[in-house]
Design an enzyme around this catalytic site. Structure first.
Site, PDB file in Angstrom:
ATOM      1  N   LYS A  51       0.868  -1.178   0.000  1.00 14.20           N
ATOM      2  CA  LYS A  51       0.000   0.000   0.000  1.00 14.20           C
ATOM      3  C   LYS A  51       0.897   1.218   0.000  1.00 14.20           C
ATOM      4  O   LYS A  51       1.707   1.419   0.911  1.00 14.20           O
ATOM      5  CB  LYS A  51      -0.904   0.004   1.227  1.00 14.20           C
ATOM      6  CG  LYS A  51      -1.751   1.276   1.312  1.00 14.20           C
ATOM      7  CD  LYS A  51      -2.787   1.182   2.395  1.00 14.20           C
ATOM      8  CE  LYS A  51      -3.581   2.478   2.498  1.00 14.20           C
ATOM      9  NZ  LYS A  51      -4.623   2.399   3.518  1.00 14.20           N
ATOM     10  N   ARG A  65     -10.623  10.083   1.536  1.00 12.40           N
ATOM     11  CA  ARG A  65     -10.472  10.752   2.838  1.00 12.40           C
ATOM     12  C   ARG A  65     -11.532  11.828   3.008  1.00 12.40           C
ATOM     13  O   ARG A  65     -11.968  12.105   4.120  1.00 12.40           O
ATOM     14  CB  ARG A  65      -9.053  11.320   2.962  1.00 12.40           C
ATOM     15  CG  ARG A  65      -8.017  10.202   3.051  1.00 12.40           C
ATOM     16  CD  ARG A  65      -6.610  10.715   3.185  1.00 12.40           C
ATOM     17  NE  ARG A  65      -5.648   9.610   3.019  1.00 12.40           N
ATOM     18  CZ  ARG A  65      -4.345   9.787   2.901  1.00 12.40           C
ATOM     19  NH1 ARG A  65      -3.831  11.013   2.929  1.00 12.40           N
ATOM     20  NH2 ARG A  65      -3.533   8.764   2.745  1.00 12.40           N
ATOM     21  N   LYS A 110       1.333  10.072   5.667  1.00 10.04           N
ATOM     22  CA  LYS A 110       1.385   8.661   6.095  1.00 10.04           C
ATOM     23  C   LYS A 110       2.654   7.967   5.602  1.00 10.04           C
ATOM     24  O   LYS A 110       2.702   6.736   5.520  1.00 10.04           O
ATOM     25  CB  LYS A 110       0.126   7.944   5.595  1.00 10.04           C
ATOM     26  CG  LYS A 110      -1.186   8.535   6.156  1.00 10.04           C
ATOM     27  CD  LYS A 110      -2.398   7.644   5.868  1.00 10.04           C
ATOM     28  CE  LYS A 110      -3.662   8.174   6.565  1.00 10.04           C
ATOM     29  NZ  LYS A 110      -4.819   7.264   6.398  1.00 10.04           N
ATOM     30  N   GLU A 125       7.585  -6.837   1.806  1.00 11.52           N
ATOM     31  CA  GLU A 125       6.264  -6.878   2.445  1.00 11.52           C
ATOM     32  C   GLU A 125       5.556  -8.195   2.127  1.00 11.52           C
ATOM     33  O   GLU A 125       4.925  -8.800   3.000  1.00 11.52           O
ATOM     34  CB  GLU A 125       5.408  -5.692   1.971  1.00 11.52           C
ATOM     35  CG  GLU A 125       5.887  -4.329   2.472  1.00 11.52           C
ATOM     36  CD  GLU A 125       5.558  -4.103   3.952  1.00 11.52           C
ATOM     37  OE1 GLU A 125       4.907  -4.964   4.570  1.00 11.52           O
ATOM     38  OE2 GLU A 125       5.974  -3.056   4.487  1.00 11.52           O
ATOM     39  N   LYS A 162      -2.183  -1.548  -3.842  1.00  8.95           N
ATOM     40  CA  LYS A 162      -3.015  -0.346  -3.824  1.00  8.95           C
ATOM     41  C   LYS A 162      -2.140   0.880  -3.963  1.00  8.95           C
ATOM     42  O   LYS A 162      -1.124   0.957  -3.268  1.00  8.95           O
ATOM     43  CB  LYS A 162      -3.765  -0.326  -2.495  1.00  8.95           C
ATOM     44  CG  LYS A 162      -4.600   0.882  -2.224  1.00  8.95           C
ATOM     45  CD  LYS A 162      -5.231   0.730  -0.869  1.00  8.95           C
ATOM     46  CE  LYS A 162      -6.023   1.983  -0.559  1.00  8.95           C
ATOM     47  NZ  LYS A 162      -6.493   1.997   0.789  1.00  8.95           N
ATOM     48  N   SER A 177     -10.110   5.517  -4.858  1.00 11.96           N
ATOM     49  CA  SER A 177     -11.052   6.614  -5.091  1.00 11.96           C
ATOM     50  C   SER A 177     -10.586   7.585  -6.176  1.00 11.96           C
ATOM     51  O   SER A 177     -11.370   7.983  -7.033  1.00 11.96           O
ATOM     52  CB  SER A 177     -11.303   7.347  -3.778  1.00 11.96           C
ATOM     53  OG  SER A 177     -10.086   7.773  -3.197  1.00 11.96           O
ATOM     54  N   TYR A 193     -15.009   0.888  -6.925  1.00  6.70           N
ATOM     55  CA  TYR A 193     -16.272   1.609  -6.753  1.00  6.70           C
ATOM     56  C   TYR A 193     -17.159   1.442  -7.977  1.00  6.70           C
ATOM     57  O   TYR A 193     -18.320   1.820  -7.971  1.00  6.70           O
ATOM     58  CB  TYR A 193     -15.996   3.096  -6.464  1.00  6.70           C
ATOM     59  CG  TYR A 193     -15.118   3.262  -5.247  1.00  6.70           C
ATOM     60  CD1 TYR A 193     -15.652   3.143  -3.978  1.00  6.70           C
ATOM     61  CD2 TYR A 193     -13.738   3.465  -5.366  1.00  6.70           C
ATOM     62  CE1 TYR A 193     -14.850   3.239  -2.849  1.00  6.70           C
ATOM     63  CE2 TYR A 193     -12.920   3.571  -4.248  1.00  6.70           C
ATOM     64  CZ  TYR A 193     -13.487   3.445  -2.992  1.00  6.70           C
ATOM     65  OH  TYR A 193     -12.693   3.529  -1.886  1.00  6.70           O
TER      66      TYR A 193
HETATM   67  C1  PBG Z   1      -7.370   3.695   5.406  1.00  5.73           C
HETATM   68  C2  PBG Z   1      -7.749   3.432   4.003  1.00  5.73           C
HETATM   69  C3  PBG Z   1      -7.581   4.331   2.945  1.00  5.73           C
HETATM   70  C4  PBG Z   1      -8.120   3.754   1.822  1.00  5.73           C
HETATM   71  C5  PBG Z   1      -8.587   2.500   2.182  1.00  5.73           C
HETATM   72  N1  PBG Z   1      -8.351   2.299   3.549  1.00  5.73           N
HETATM   73  C6  PBG Z   1      -7.026   5.720   2.951  1.00  5.73           C
HETATM   74  C7  PBG Z   1      -5.687   5.974   3.450  1.00  5.73           C
HETATM   75  O1  PBG Z   1      -4.850   5.077   3.581  1.00  5.73           O
HETATM   76  O2  PBG Z   1      -5.423   7.132   3.743  1.00  5.73           O
HETATM   77  C8  PBG Z   1      -8.156   4.422   0.484  1.00  5.73           C
HETATM   78  C9  PBG Z   1      -9.125   3.889  -0.500  1.00  5.73           C
HETATM   79  C10 PBG Z   1      -9.420   4.780  -1.633  1.00  5.73           C
HETATM   80  O3  PBG Z   1      -8.795   5.839  -1.845  1.00  5.73           O
HETATM   81  O4  PBG Z   1     -10.324   4.428  -2.399  1.00  5.73           O
HETATM   82  N2  PBG Z   1      -6.817   2.725   6.144  1.00  5.73           N
END
Ligand code: PBG
Length: 429
Positions: A297, A307, A319, A335, A350, A376, A415
């Site tokens: 990720k 968010r 992050k 990982e 991701k 997203s 989505y």
């Molecule tokens: C948080 C989480 C996030 C997403 C899924 N779980 C956001 C982040 O890590 O800040 C993002 C999913 C998306 O953008 O569609 N644990």
């Protein structure tokens, strides 16, 4: 004519499939090698028929001349008529007259018609490959999410249940839940994450009561519950505390499992959380609950709209001390090895489309199923391009999903799950 994309347990009539012409280039329209799956009894029956006709017991249909008479007629030069070979199609006036190139391979031959293309299509996509991420909140109404056209924070008792019903009707029977938690319930240690009567466990119980065979994935991370908006507990100097966070995540995962979750999905990127969650689940008797680990990720700007949807932006900083550097490739293997060793059932990459190389890497290096998350920002860009009429939304949607499959993803969190499955079913909305 059934298509391979519906080999899975889709309950809708396969005849609808033929109506969907728009994605002919993206999926096969011919039946998968049926012969391979013919029941043994059928094969035996067929060979029996051959033997029966060889022994002269078969009844040939009489239409006119016998086979011997037809053969004799042709041998005597009385060849029956058939349509002539059509003339060569004309090229437009002005087309240069040239010597054909001397090529012994012309790859275009295998793309010449829809039937040929379908025969040689290497990748298929089915509603069974989709996991539908759904945002839920405590309200009764569904609230539109500004940055994600077509997505809503769904009322957990009403809108959500209807959306799940729609998805199931087109063969999408897997969802993942993301809660919008009331500000008043957030704190620095994210304790609401393991409240057995919190929004997520309550929703899981409701859905499992209505749809026992629905596969429910959950998100394991503190950010929706953290007053700091981080995935872990933040020390006063800003450090995200790893092992203390893992302790909380274990309690969260067990609480979700207790409510009936099928797959818990740690998305927090703390070290060692997969093994710790596995042990915590097993200790509570949840040996059959799976772990989908967010293995690779990345610290991506493509999460912006998400968010906004959950109002979960970090209150300070970013992050980058736990999510991976988008510049890194080999690190994904570190990982993946840890997650495999710790007992992950599924490895997730991701975001999706900008990280196809990582999906391919994990597909080639690990025997575990691979998930891709079309996040997203990827969704919103396609939607925005479509609204502005700069791209064909549906075609780009289907192509992007097919490309994630081609790169090696078994399942895709998207989505678009409902919209894409609806297209695959041939029912345009
Ligand atoms: C948080 C989480 C996030 C997403 C899924 N779980 C956001 C982040 O890590 O800040 C993002 C999913 C998306 O953008 O569609 N644990």
């Amino acid at each position: 004519m059934a298509t391979p994309i519906f080999n899975a347990s889709c309950s809708f009539p396969s005849s609808k499939v033929i109506d969907c012409k728009s994605y002919i280039g993206l999926r096969s329209t011919v039946t998968k090698p049926r012969i391979a799956s013919l029941p043994i009894a059928t094969c035996q029956r067929r060979s029996l028929v051959i033997r029966a006709s060889e022994s002269g017991n078969g009844h040939a249909k009489k239409l006119g001349m016998s086979d011997a008479e037809c053969e004799a007629a042709v041998a005597a030069g009385n060849v029956p008529e058939a349509p002539p070979v059509p003339p060569k199609p004309a090229a437009p006036a002005g087309t240069p007259i040239i010597q054909p190139l001397n090529l012994n391979r012309r790859p275009r031959r295998n793309r010449a018609s829809p039937t040929v293309r379908a025969a040689f299509q290497e990748t298929d996509i089915s509603p069974a490959n989709f996991v539908y991420p759904l945002f839920i909140h405590e309200g009764e109404e569904d609230t539109p999410i500004g940055a994600m056209p077509g997505c809503y924070r769904l009322g957990w008792r009403h809108g959500l249940v209807q959306e799940v019903a729609k998805a199931r009707a087109v063969g999408v029977n897997s969802i993942v839940l993301f809660p919008k938690v009331p500000e008043a319930l957030k704190n620095p240690t994210g304790d609401e994450a393991y409240n057995d009567n919190g929004l997520v466990p309550r929703t899981i119980r409701l859905l499992k009561d209505k749809y026992p065979d629905l596969i429910i994935y959950t998100d394991v991370a503190l950010d929706p519950y953290s007053s700091d908006g981080h995935d872990g507990i933040v020390r006063e100097d800003g450090v995200i505390m790893n092992d203390e966070t893992v302790h909380q995540l274990c309690k969260q995962a067990v609480s979700q499992a207790r409510a009936g979750a099928d797959v818990v999905s740690p998305s927090d990127m703390m070290d060692g959380r997969v093994g710790a969650i596995r042990a915590a689940l097993d200790a509570e008797g949840f040996q059959n609950v799976s772990i989908m680990s967010y293995t690779a990720k990345y610290a991506s700007s493509f999460y912006g709209p998400f968010r906004e949807a959950l109002d979960s932006n970090p209150r300070f900083g970013d992050k980058k001390t736990y999510q991976m550097n988008p510049a890194n490739y080999r690190e994904a293997l570190i990982e993946a090895r840890e997650d495999e060793a710790e007992g992950a059932d599924i490895l997730l990459v991701k975001p999706g489309l900008p990280y196809l190389d990582i999906i391919r890497l994990l597909r080639d290096k690990s025997p575990l199923p691979i998930a891709a998350y079309q996040v997203s920002g990827e969704y919103s860009m396609i939607k925005a391009g479509g609204v502005l009429k700069m791209i064909d939304e549906e075609k780009v949607m289907m192509e992007s999903l097919m490309c994630l499959r081609r790169a090696g993803a078994d399942i895709i969190l998207t989505y678009f799950a409902l919209q894409a499955a609806t297209c695959l079913c041939g029912e345009k909305r």
